[in-house]
Design a protein around this motif. Structure first.
Motif, PDB file in Angstrom:
ATOM      1  N   TRP A  35       0.849  -1.189   0.000  1.00 48.01           N
ATOM      2  CA  TRP A  35       0.000   0.000   0.000  1.00 48.01           C
ATOM      3  C   TRP A  35       0.887   1.242   0.000  1.00 48.01           C
ATOM      4  O   TRP A  35       1.845   1.328   0.761  1.00 48.01           O
ATOM      5  N   TYR A  36       0.492   2.178  -0.865  1.00 46.69           N
ATOM      6  CA  TYR A  36       1.191   3.453  -0.942  1.00 46.69           C
ATOM      7  C   TYR A  36       0.216   4.592  -0.700  1.00 46.69           C
ATOM      8  O   TYR A  36      -0.972   4.500  -1.032  1.00 46.69           O
ATOM      9  N   LYS A  37       0.758   5.674  -0.164  1.00 50.57           N
ATOM     10  CA  LYS A  37       0.005   6.908   0.043  1.00 50.57           C
ATOM     11  C   LYS A  37       0.660   7.984  -0.809  1.00 50.57           C
ATOM     12  O   LYS A  37       1.879   8.134  -0.784  1.00 50.57           O
ATOM     13  N   GLN A  38      -0.154   8.697  -1.555  1.00 49.25           N
ATOM     14  CA  GLN A  38       0.418   9.764  -2.375  1.00 49.25           C
ATOM     15  C   GLN A  38      -0.298  11.079  -2.107  1.00 49.25           C
ATOM     16  O   GLN A  38      -1.501  11.209  -2.330  1.00 49.25           O
ATOM     17  N   SER A  40      -0.535  15.273  -2.770  1.00 47.57           N
ATOM     18  CA  SER A  40      -0.427  16.128  -3.949  1.00 47.57           C
ATOM     19  C   SER A  40       0.992  16.639  -4.147  1.00 47.57           C
ATOM     20  O   SER A  40       1.603  17.158  -3.214  1.00 47.57           O
ATOM     21  N   GLY A  41       1.506  16.445  -5.358  1.00 44.95           N
ATOM     22  CA  GLY A  41       2.831  16.954  -5.672  1.00 44.95           C
ATOM     23  C   GLY A  41       3.983  16.102  -5.181  1.00 44.95           C
ATOM     24  O   GLY A  41       5.148  16.489  -5.317  1.00 44.95           O
ATOM     25  N   LYS A  42       3.659  14.940  -4.622  1.00 46.46           N
ATOM     26  CA  LYS A  42       4.712  14.073  -4.088  1.00 46.46           C
ATOM     27  C   LYS A  42       4.663  12.699  -4.727  1.00 46.46           C
ATOM     28  O   LYS A  42       3.665  12.312  -5.336  1.00 46.46           O
ATOM     29  N   GLY A  43       5.737  11.975  -4.573  1.00 51.47           N
ATOM     30  CA  GLY A  43       5.749  10.598  -5.039  1.00 51.47           C
ATOM     31  C   GLY A  43       5.036   9.690  -4.053  1.00 51.47           C
ATOM     32  O   GLY A  43       4.790  10.066  -2.904  1.00 51.47           O
ATOM     33  N   PRO A  44       4.672   8.486  -4.464  1.00 48.38           N
ATOM     34  CA  PRO A  44       4.020   7.543  -3.551  1.00 48.38           C
ATOM     35  C   PRO A  44       4.920   7.224  -2.358  1.00 48.38           C
ATOM     36  O   PRO A  44       6.127   7.022  -2.515  1.00 48.38           O
ATOM     37  N   GLN A  45       4.304   7.167  -1.209  1.00 42.37           N
ATOM     38  CA  GLN A  45       5.029   6.874   0.028  1.00 42.37           C
ATOM     39  C   GLN A  45       4.636   5.480   0.516  1.00 42.37           C
ATOM     40  O   GLN A  45       3.449   5.183   0.677  1.00 42.37           O
ATOM     41  N   PHE A  46       5.630   4.665   0.763  1.00 39.11           N
ATOM     42  CA  PHE A  46       5.394   3.300   1.248  1.00 39.11           C
ATOM     43  C   PHE A  46       4.686   3.350   2.606  1.00 39.11           C
ATOM     44  O   PHE A  46       5.089   4.074   3.517  1.00 39.11           O
ATOM     45  N   ILE A  47       3.599   2.561   2.733  1.00 42.64           N
ATOM     46  CA  ILE A  47       2.895   2.501   4.011  1.00 42.64           C
ATOM     47  C   ILE A  47       3.148   1.161   4.697  1.00 42.64           C
ATOM     48  O   ILE A  47       3.644   1.098   5.826  1.00 42.64           O
ATOM     49  N   GLN A  58       0.212  -5.685  10.791  1.00 43.25           N
ATOM     50  CA  GLN A  58      -0.109  -4.416  11.428  1.00 43.25           C
ATOM     51  C   GLN A  58       1.098  -3.514  11.486  1.00 43.25           C
ATOM     52  O   GLN A  58       2.229  -3.952  11.685  1.00 43.25           O
ATOM     53  N   GLY A  59       0.809  -2.218  11.299  1.00 37.37           N
ATOM     54  CA  GLY A  59       1.842  -1.222  11.486  1.00 37.37           C
ATOM     55  C   GLY A  59       1.322  -0.203  12.484  1.00 37.37           C
ATOM     56  O   GLY A  59       0.418  -0.476  13.261  1.00 37.37           O
ATOM     57  N   GLN A  60       1.900   0.985  12.416  1.00 37.16           N
ATOM     58  CA  GLN A  60       1.440   2.023  13.330  1.00 37.16           C
ATOM     59  C   GLN A  60       0.146   2.633  12.789  1.00 37.16           C
ATOM     60  O   GLN A  60       0.130   3.288  11.761  1.00 37.16           O
ATOM     61  N   ARG A  61      -0.943   2.376  13.409  1.00 36.59           N
ATOM     62  CA  ARG A  61      -2.298   2.845  13.055  1.00 36.59           C
ATOM     63  C   ARG A  61      -2.824   2.232  11.756  1.00 36.59           C
ATOM     64  O   ARG A  61      -3.920   2.550  11.314  1.00 36.59           O
ATOM     65  N   VAL A  62      -2.060   1.404  11.104  1.00 37.50           N
ATOM     66  CA  VAL A  62      -2.518   0.772   9.865  1.00 37.50           C
ATOM     67  C   VAL A  62      -2.454  -0.742   9.962  1.00 37.50           C
ATOM     68  O   VAL A  62      -1.581  -1.299  10.635  1.00 37.50           O
ATOM     69  N   GLN A  76      -6.637  -0.725   6.547  1.00 31.32           N
ATOM     70  CA  GLN A  76      -7.416  -0.113   7.607  1.00 31.32           C
ATOM     71  C   GLN A  76      -6.557   0.926   8.305  1.00 31.32           C
ATOM     72  O   GLN A  76      -5.425   0.635   8.697  1.00 31.32           O
ATOM     73  N   ILE A  77      -7.101   2.117   8.441  1.00 33.17           N
ATOM     74  CA  ILE A  77      -6.412   3.204   9.138  1.00 33.17           C
ATOM     75  C   ILE A  77      -7.228   3.516  10.381  1.00 33.17           C
ATOM     76  O   ILE A  77      -8.417   3.859  10.289  1.00 33.17           O
ATOM     77  N   ALA A  78      -6.605   3.394  11.530  1.00 33.67           N
ATOM     78  CA  ALA A  78      -7.299   3.671  12.784  1.00 33.67           C
ATOM     79  C   ALA A  78      -7.195   5.146  13.139  1.00 33.67           C
ATOM     80  O   ALA A  78      -6.188   5.800  12.848  1.00 33.67           O
TER      81      ALA A  78
END
Lengths: 112, 112
Positions: A35-38, A40-47, A58-62, A76-78
Motif C-alpha cells: 500500500w502506498y500513500k500519495q 499532492s505533488g509528491k511521489g508515492p510513500q510506502f505505508i 499491522q503497522g502504526q495505526r494501519v 485499515q487506518i485507525a
C-alpha cells in the motif's frame, strides 16, 4: 489479464473514525502486495506491505488484510487524521513479473 | 539516509525533442524501476533495472529507454516526444527485486 482495481474512488471519513480502503486483484500468482500513500505533488510513500503467506499485518495505526480466496486486499487506518488525506494505491507483485502493478487509487478525504 | 532523488523536478519540452531523466536510488539499493503516472492511465510500469541489466519492460514504445550505471544510478530517455508523454515520471528503488520499493518525488514532464 492482470489487473488491480479499487472499489471506491473517493472515501470521506470524519476525523477520529477508522477508514477502510479496499482493493481487488486478479493475478492469483501475485505473492507480494504494497500500500502506498500519495499526497499532492509528491511521489508515492510506502505505508505497509504483506506477503501471500500472511493474511494480516499491522503497522502504526494501519493494518493490511489479505484474503487470497477472493483475491482481496484492504488497508485499515485507525483514528483517521487530517494528515491521512491523500490518494491511496494498492500494488501487487509476483516473482513471475518482478514489477509492481498498481490499482487506480482511492482518494481519502478526512473532514473535521 | 537520503531517499530516492530524481532530477530535474520539472521539465518543459517541445514535441519532437528528446529528454533524459535521472534517478539516484537509496544507498545500497540495487534495483531501480520507472513508472509513468497520468490522470487517465494511473501508474504504469516502464522498466526495471537490477545490477545494470534491464529485467522487465512495460508496454511502452521503443522511444522509451533506460539504463543503469555501476553505482545503481539510473537514467531514462524519451525520444521524439509527443504531447501524450506529458506525465509525472517516478523512479523507485529497492534493495533487491520483489521487496519494499521506495519512490522519489518524480519529474514532471510537460510536452508542448
Amino acid at each position: 489479464g492482470e489487473s488491480v482495481g479499487l472499489h471506491l474512488p473517493t472515501l470521506s471519513v470524519q476525523e477520529g473514525d477508522n477508514s477502510i480502503i479496499n482493493c481487488a486483484y486478479s493475478n492469483s500468482a501475485s505473492d507480494y502486495f504494497i500500500w502506498y500513500k500519495q499526497e499532492s505533488g509528491k511521489g508515492p510513500q510506502f505505508i505497509i506491505d504483506i506477503r501471500s503467506n500472511m493474511d494480516k499485518r499491522q503497522g502504526q495505526r494501519v493494518t493490511v488484510l489479505l484474503n487470497k480466496t477472493v483475491k482481496h486486499l484492504s488497508l485499515q487506518i485507525a483514528a483517521t487524521q487530517p494528515g491521512d488525506s491523500a490518494v491511496y494505491f494498492c500494488a501487487e507483485n509476483s516473482d513471475n513479473t518482478d514489477k509492481l502493478i498498481f490499482g487506480t487509487g482511492t482518494r481519502l478525504q478526512v473532514f473535521p | 539516509k537520503a531517499g530516492v532523488t530524481q532530477t530535474p523536478r520539472y521539465l518543459i519540452k517541445t514535441r519532437g525533442q528528446q529528454v533524459t531523466l535521472s534517478c539516484s536510488p537509496i544507498s545500497g539499493h540495487r534495483s531501480v524501476s520507472w513508472y509513468q503516472q497520468t490522470p487517465g492511465q494511473g501508474l504504469q510500469f516502464l522498466f526495471e533495472y537490477f545490477s545494470e541489466t534491464q529485467r522487465n519492460k512495460g508496454n511502452f514504445p521503443g522511444r522509451f529507454s533506460g539504463r543503469q550505471f555501476s553505482n545503481s544510478r539510473s537514467e531514462m530517455n524519451v525520444s521524439t516526444l509527443e504531447l501524450g508523454d506529458s506525465a509525472l515520471y517516478l523512479c523507485a528503488s529497492s534493495f533487491e527485486m520483489n521487496t519494499e520499493a521506495f519512490f522519489g518525488q518524480g519529474t514532471r514532464l510537460t510536452v508542448v
